[in-house]
Design an enzyme around this catalytic site. Sequence first.
Site, PDB file in Angstrom:
ATOM      1  N   MET A 115       1.230   9.921   3.922  1.00  0.00           N
ATOM      2  CA  MET A 115       1.672   8.666   3.316  1.00  0.00           C
ATOM      3  C   MET A 115       0.464   7.889   2.810  1.00  0.00           C
ATOM      4  SD  MET A 115       3.548   5.512   5.277  1.00  0.00           S
ATOM      5  CE  MET A 115       3.520   3.850   4.574  1.00  0.00           C
ATOM      6  N   SER A 116       0.506   7.452   1.550  1.00  0.00           N
ATOM      7  CA  SER A 116      -0.537   6.617   0.962  1.00  0.00           C
ATOM      8  C   SER A 116      -1.904   7.307   1.080  1.00  0.00           C
ATOM      9  CB  SER A 116      -0.530   5.238   1.633  1.00  0.00           C
ATOM     10  OG  SER A 116      -1.316   4.310   0.919  1.00  0.00           O
ATOM     11  N   TRP A 117      -2.881   6.700   1.768  1.00  0.00           N
ATOM     12  CA  TRP A 117      -4.188   7.345   1.970  1.00  0.00           C
ATOM     13  C   TRP A 117      -4.019   8.719   2.607  1.00  0.00           C
ATOM     14  CZ3 TRP A 117      -7.095   9.432   5.836  1.00  0.00           C
ATOM     15  CH2 TRP A 117      -8.477   9.533   5.656  1.00  0.00           C
TER      16      TRP A 117
ATOM     17  N   THR B  40       1.900   8.063  -2.671  1.00  0.00           N
ATOM     18  CA  THR B  40       0.504   8.466  -2.770  1.00  0.00           C
ATOM     19  C   THR B  40       0.154   8.848  -4.202  1.00  0.00           C
ATOM     20  OG1 THR B  40      -1.192   9.780  -1.651  1.00  0.00           O
ATOM     21  CG2 THR B  40       0.855  10.910  -2.224  1.00  0.00           C
TER      22      THR B  40
END
Length: 270
Positions: free
Chosen positions: A92-94, A118
């Site tokens: 998720m994301s980073w 992401t």
Amino acid sequence: MTVRGRSLRVAVRGGIPGRSPLLLCNGMGAGLELLQPFVDALDPRREVVRFDMPGIGGSPAPVVPYHLWTLAPLLSGLLDQLGYQQADVLGMSWGGGLAQQFAVRCPSRVRRLVLVATSPGALMVPGHPRALLRMLTPRRHRGHGYAPGIAGELYGGSVRDNHLLGRGLLHATTRPLTTRGYYYQLLATAGWTSLPVLPLVRQPTLILAGDDDPIIPTVNARILHRLIPRSELTIYHGGHLDLVTQAGHLARLVEAFLGAETPSANGTGA
């Protein structure tokens, strides 16, 4: 646990023996508790592995900086110590960048890949400038009076209408983080991009993106989908943290994908 010389706080939820566990890679500055609602919404028979990056949550601060290019062996070593040959990986994301890097560097360790909110890294279509500026500091994880005021602007989706939800997510469910740990995690993405290697991602891949995400515009998900050969894309109505705030809905999509015999190639949902 000590993995490849780094001390990591690790949490494992037991499941059916012999089944590939789901390894979760979290976002910037967030401890493993943040994804608890998502873990609770998954099939209770599914084994789930979570960990805190160095200096985040319960993991000690790192002594020297690290980079996404170098982290694939860390995940591989974590699976080795836990006795897993292979895992499904959700980033998720980073953590989506970390998951992409792991899938390319250690393809035999990743059965299926899930990328949520992401991007392909440095060569992405940037988010809203104010949202990106908020990400340059760990303040949102600390000041209780600060997070509610900026949560909607930063995360979008359901948090826009309920600013206190952002505060609860960032404070009540996560441990304090070190300033050094946060900035090392931020610097780990400097110059990193998956764009040239995305065609090498051969695992079946599910890409989930919100239509109201100030940090990661949906066009980045479409780029990932176009370049990853065996990918499918779902655009959901929501923001950057809907994997947590709308855990039940997204957990069903993830479960359906992980349990599918033959995932659709280049399919698009909404």
